[in-house]
Design a protein around this motif. Structure first.
Motif, PDB file in Angstrom:
ATOM      1  N   ALA A 152       0.827  -1.202   0.000  1.00  0.00           N
ATOM      2  CA  ALA A 152       0.000   0.000   0.000  1.00  0.00           C
ATOM      3  C   ALA A 152       0.867   1.260   0.000  1.00  0.00           C
ATOM      4  O   ALA A 152       0.555   2.257  -0.652  1.00  0.00           O
ATOM      5  N   GLU A 153       1.980   1.197   0.731  1.00  0.00           N
ATOM      6  CA  GLU A 153       2.899   2.335   0.816  1.00  0.00           C
ATOM      7  C   GLU A 153       3.569   2.562  -0.539  1.00  0.00           C
ATOM      8  O   GLU A 153       3.663   3.674  -1.036  1.00  0.00           O
TER       9      GLU A 153
ATOM     10  N   PRO B 154      -2.080   6.017   3.327  1.00  0.00           N
ATOM     11  CA  PRO B 154      -2.647   4.740   2.869  1.00  0.00           C
ATOM     12  C   PRO B 154      -1.839   3.535   3.371  1.00  0.00           C
ATOM     13  O   PRO B 154      -2.430   2.521   3.774  1.00  0.00           O
ATOM     14  N   GLY B 155      -0.528   3.656   3.363  1.00  0.00           N
ATOM     15  CA  GLY B 155       0.333   2.554   3.805  1.00  0.00           C
ATOM     16  C   GLY B 155       0.181   2.299   5.287  1.00  0.00           C
ATOM     17  O   GLY B 155       0.149   1.150   5.740  1.00  0.00           O
TER      18      GLY B 155
ATOM     19  N   GLU C 255       4.487   4.376  10.611  1.00  0.00           N
ATOM     20  CA  GLU C 255       4.545   5.776  10.199  1.00  0.00           C
ATOM     21  C   GLU C 255       4.914   5.843   8.724  1.00  0.00           C
ATOM     22  O   GLU C 255       5.688   5.023   8.232  1.00  0.00           O
ATOM     23  N   GLY C 256       4.364   6.827   8.047  1.00  0.00           N
ATOM     24  CA  GLY C 256       4.653   6.980   6.625  1.00  0.00           C
ATOM     25  C   GLY C 256       3.501   7.693   5.964  1.00  0.00           C
ATOM     26  O   GLY C 256       2.839   8.532   6.579  1.00  0.00           O
ATOM     27  N   PHE C 257       3.230   7.319   4.709  1.00  0.00           N
ATOM     28  CA  PHE C 257       2.101   7.918   4.009  1.00  0.00           C
ATOM     29  C   PHE C 257       0.802   7.246   4.473  1.00  0.00           C
ATOM     30  O   PHE C 257       0.793   6.048   4.777  1.00  0.00           O
TER      31      PHE C 257
ATOM     32  N   LYS D 130      -3.285   0.633   6.061  1.00  0.00           N
ATOM     33  CA  LYS D 130      -3.324  -0.752   5.593  1.00  0.00           C
ATOM     34  C   LYS D 130      -2.468  -1.658   6.495  1.00  0.00           C
ATOM     35  O   LYS D 130      -2.879  -2.774   6.829  1.00  0.00           O
ATOM     36  N   GLN D 131      -1.314  -1.158   6.868  1.00  0.00           N
ATOM     37  CA  GLN D 131      -0.430  -1.983   7.697  1.00  0.00           C
ATOM     38  C   GLN D 131      -1.040  -2.229   9.072  1.00  0.00           C
ATOM     39  O   GLN D 131      -0.941  -3.331   9.622  1.00  0.00           O
TER      40      GLN D 131
END
Lengths: 474, 408
Positions: free
Chosen positions: A275-276, B246-247, B242-244, B250-251
């Protein structure tokens, strides 16, 4: 010596010594007196003790793929080749590490664990033939070190034989061992501190997904701008590589890829959780378009992706198709200065009446200018060497480095003063003499000798294996 | 230069220096160290003082150099994602300079308002995000140091990729100021993540923590932090992505699924709850006057929990522990009962860690306990080489004398 390593692994005949006269920097050659290929830590220790007792310099050697003359012998030296020590000693996937002998080939580490979904991150371009011991000596990088770091970030421990034959263990699978982090300085010490006989490597779980795109640009200005904006958007690509017009022409000639005739191209990998990665790769592609990309290609299959990377990886060797001779430079500049630096290199090349092809790791500003020349034309080789030196000086002027991954070795020792003061160098010498007071290991490397008149920088030539198409570098 | 007699507040583990320097420039710092060299004064360094309890008390301390006024950010190149700071700049002050550019130095040790970059480098201080970004060793690109002889030298550089010369910068990480004064440091920066999510699995046993951490890796999830917090034999495992956006979303979702399969009931925390969890994680360090750091390979965690952690927790009240299961590092902190009992527990914990290849370092301890334990434990196998290195860089052994491993 023959009694220690066995008569089959000890060479003194001129014909046998020939292979060991140089490494990947092929034109500087020195014949050693003796080459030994020990098979164990104990044998290495005994070889070190005997060499030292005989007052002979010791030159450690891995696969001999180094590009800075780091494994070049000195007169009277004993070359200690580690190629027989190539066992994988222990694999522990639960804790993510592998203990290997130094002669193990880089790619074989990944091959041994890829079935279980793990890999070893540092990926120097010579990874199919270069050894882990050599990687440790050079603190090798690769295209993907932008995100994952260098050898130093992936070595957990090492066993090393020091000058008196003592075997010392540094680090290990448990983090933060109390005491000075000698391992940190051992990695990248170019064989001056001792001989590494075992290495514990960190293994990583494969990322869930990788997305790649290839983008073309009118010139390196727009391509450089795209790199800057991708980074500024908070994206950390796994790799982002740039080629200029000449490099693209060469790669096309060598591989037959249907790449267009453009001023510059970028090849970018993003990896991580699916997804990222989908998000970041789309965003990066958008940025590339807005920065002036002419065309964007996304591979539709893994095979197509591999082909794109093959084009990139073959660019160095491919330059041989468009020029009888070339030398490879390795310097680093701040990433944001890429466009300006490339223009400056272009102007310098023009002044020298030479062409320079650029293929490099744009994400971390690690340039690999390829200076093209024709050795049959008198004076061209000298001009090319001069231009290479000027490019390195320019890197330092921009606040960069004289080497990003090939090491200082014998080649750039004289250039260390461009970057470091006498006091800086003295501090490094303190570290060196703490390990090796008499300078038995790999003398003449890294540290500049007393300055001589008319000192000339040595230049890299294509490695014979590379010319034969056995390896690629990037 | 600001130079004054030492006061109680300048003491390092109870030892008050005669003389204190507070240089306002790198040149003044050089002068101070050079003066100590000339007069053969033993010299210690103090940054924010957050980790002054680390190491043994100095065996001799004529002078202290405080880096608090060396607090400038010398260069921040946002496009190159690098920053060069003076040693006395606090982590919080640095992050404040970087924040408008959506960047940060990916180090999150405790007490950022007081912890200085020089101190963080010298003590190898770290926080939960080491899970993803590594520690100071992984982010440092170059340093300038003032050597014991007063000479200022540099090592490394200010580009992210550089193999010119020996990596003296990394050598200084965790060296507790025994090789020289870290005067400035250059670091690689990271983008500030745009989104974050913490998933909490409460009350796991140690085996549950390990198997969830391993499942996370097997599923190719990439958390930036994994921390197990305990005050008994049950651990609350916090996993942060942590990040964008959507990621991250989902994670977190996938981790909750994994938890269900592992029979661990997790929940995604709201912002305030997440803050509370990580705050509780931080607070463990301040549970009491004793704090020890425990290291072992990650797979050894259940064994570590059963032996070292349990044994130490039993001798402390209040007590707390944090373990980073993917790093193989953790802390136990609290108020000791009887000195002899805690000393015995420490020795037993070390015995339990040794076969795993691990170690135990006492980071904070009351005075009376220090007499009963060696804070560093037995000297490491490469100790002779470490001593030789110390001898080359500080031949009179004047810098932080007696504080480091094996009396270095």
């Amino acid at each position: 010596m023959a009694a220690v390593v066995g008569p089959d692994h000890c060479f003194t005949a001129a014909a046998d010594l020939l292979t060991y006269e140089c490494d990947g920097l092929t034109h500087g050659r020195t014949r050693p007196d003796l080459v030994v290929l020990p098979g164990s830590t104990e044998e290495v220790a005994e070889v070190v003790r005997l060499s030292r007792a005989a007052g002979r310099p010791i030159v450690p050697r891995g696969s001999g793929t180094g590009l800075s003359g780091g494994a070049r012998p000195v007169p009277g030296s004993v070359v200690v080749g580690l190629s027989r020590m190539r066992r994988i000693l222990e694999v522990n996937l639960r804790d993510g590490w592998m203990r290997v002998e130094p002669g193990v080939i880089n790619l074989d580490v990944t091959r041994a664990v890829s079935g279980a979904g793990f890999y070893y991150a540092p990926d120097p371009s010579s990874q199919s033939i270069c050894s882990i011991g050599g990687n440790v000596a050079e603190n090798s990088g690769g295209a993907h070190c932008l995100k994952y770091g260098f050898t130093v970030n992936h070595v957990l421990g090492a066993r090393v034989v020091i000058e008196d034959g003592t075997v010392v263990d540094l680090g290990g699978p448990a983090p933060d061992a109390p005491g000075l982090d000698l391992l940190a300085v051992l990695v990248g010490s170019e064989g001056l501190l001792g001989i590494v006989t075992e290495v514990t490597l960190r293994l990583l779980r494969r990322p869930e997904a990788t997305r790649t795109f290839f983008a073309t640009f009118p010139s390196t200005d727009e391509a450089g701008e795209a790199v800057s904006q991708i980074i500024a958007a908070g994206i950390v690509p796994a790799a982002i590589e740039m080629m200029d017009r000449l490099a693209i022409v060469a790669a096309k000639a060598a591989t037959g890829l249907d790449w267009p005739d453009v001023g510059a191209a970028l090849l970018m990998d993003a990896d991580g959780p699916l997804a990222e990665v989908e998000h970041t790769s789309e965003r990066a592609a958008d940025i590339a378009r807005r920065a002036g990309a002419l065309e964007l290609r996304l591979p539709r299959s893994e095979a197509e992706r591999q082909l794109m990377w093959k084009g990139r990886k073959s660019a160095f060797a491919a330059v041989g198709r468009i020029s009888p001779n070339y030398l490879v430079e390795d310097g680093v500049i701040p990433r944001s200065d890429i466009a300006a630096v490339l223009r400056e290199i272009g102007a310098m090349a023009k002044d020298h009446g030479l062409r320079v092809a650029n293929v490099f790791h744009a994400g971390d500003g690690n340039l690999h200018p390829l200076v093209l020349y024709d050795a049959r034309e008198s004076g061209q080789e000298h001009k090319a060497e001069h231009l290479g030196g000027e490019i390195l000086r320019m890197c330092v002027r921009y606040g960069g480095s004289i080497t990003g991954e090939h090491g200082v070795g014998a080649e750039k020792a004289a250039f260390m003063r461009e970057m470091f003061s006498e006091d800086d160098l003295e501090t490094m010498r303190f570290v060196c003499t703490a390990f090796d007071p008499d300078g038995s290991f790999n003398p003449g490397k890294v540290f500049p000798a007393t300055r001589l008149c008319g000192e000339r920088l040595e230049r890299e030539r294509p490695h014979p294996a590379e010319q034969a198409g056995l390896i690629e570098r990037w | 230069m600001a130079e004054r007699p030492g006061k109680d507040s300048d003491a390092i583990l109870g030892v008050i220096p005669r003389l204190v320097f507070e240089p306002e420039s790198l040149e003044e710092a050089e002068d101070a160290v050079a003066r100590c060299a000339r007069d053969r004064l033993t010299l210690g360094f103090i940054g924010g003082g957050t980790e002054l309890g680390m190491g043994a008390a100095p065996s001799d301390l004529d002078a202290v150099l405080r880096t608090c006024r060396l607090d400038r950010v010398l260069e921040h190149a946002p496009a190159d994602q690098i920053v060069t700071v003076e040693a006395g700049a606090t982590l919080a002050a640095l992050q404040a300079v970087l924040a408008p550019h959506h960047q940060w130095l990916a180090l999150d040790p405790p007490w950022p308002e007081r912890a200085t970059l020089g101190g963080i480098v010298s003590t190898n201080a770290f926080g939960p995000r080491r899970t993803r970004y590594g520690a100071a060793r992984d982010l440092i690109l170059g340093v300038s140091i003032v050597r014991a002889d007063g000479t200022r030298v540099k090592a490394g550089g200010k580009v992210v990729k550089n193999v010119a010369g020996f990596d003296v910068a990394r050598l200084l990480v965790g060296a507790l100021g025994t090789l020289g004064l870290v005067a400035t440091a250059t670091f690689r920066l990271h983008p500030v993540p745009e989104a974050a999510a913490t998933v909490l699995f409460p009350a796991l046993d140690s085996a549950g923590v390990s198997s969830l951490a391993e499942a996370c890796r097997a599923a190719q999830l990439e958390p930036t932090s994994l921390a197990a917090v305990a005050d008994s034999d049950r651990f609350d495992l916090g996993v942060r992505f942590e990040g964008f956006a959507p990621g991250v979303a989902k994670q977190a979702e996938r981790l909750l699924d994994l938890g269900r399969r592992e029979r661990a009931a997790g929940e995604r925390l709201g912002e305030a709850e997440a803050r509370a969890f990580w705050g509780r994680h931080e607070a463990v360090r301040e549970m009491g006057p004793l704090r020890v750091k425990v290291s072992a390979p990650p797979s050894g965690f259940p064994a570590v929990a059963r032996t070292a952690l349990a044994r130490l927790l039993g001798e402390l009240s209040p007590a707390g522990a944090v373990f980073y299961p993917t790093l193989g590092l953790g802390y136990v902190a609290g108020r000791p009962s009887a000195v002899s009992a805690v000393a015995a527990a420490t020795a037993e914990a070390r015995e339990a860690l040794a076969p795993l290849g691990g170690s135990l370092v006492v980071c904070e301890a009351p005075h009376d306990l220090r007499a009963a334990v060696d804070v560093w434990g037995a000297p490491p196998p490469a100790f002779a080489l470490m001593e030789r290195l110390k001898g080359r860089l500080d031949p009179d052994r004047r810098l932080n004398r007696g504080r480091f491993v094996g009396g270095i």
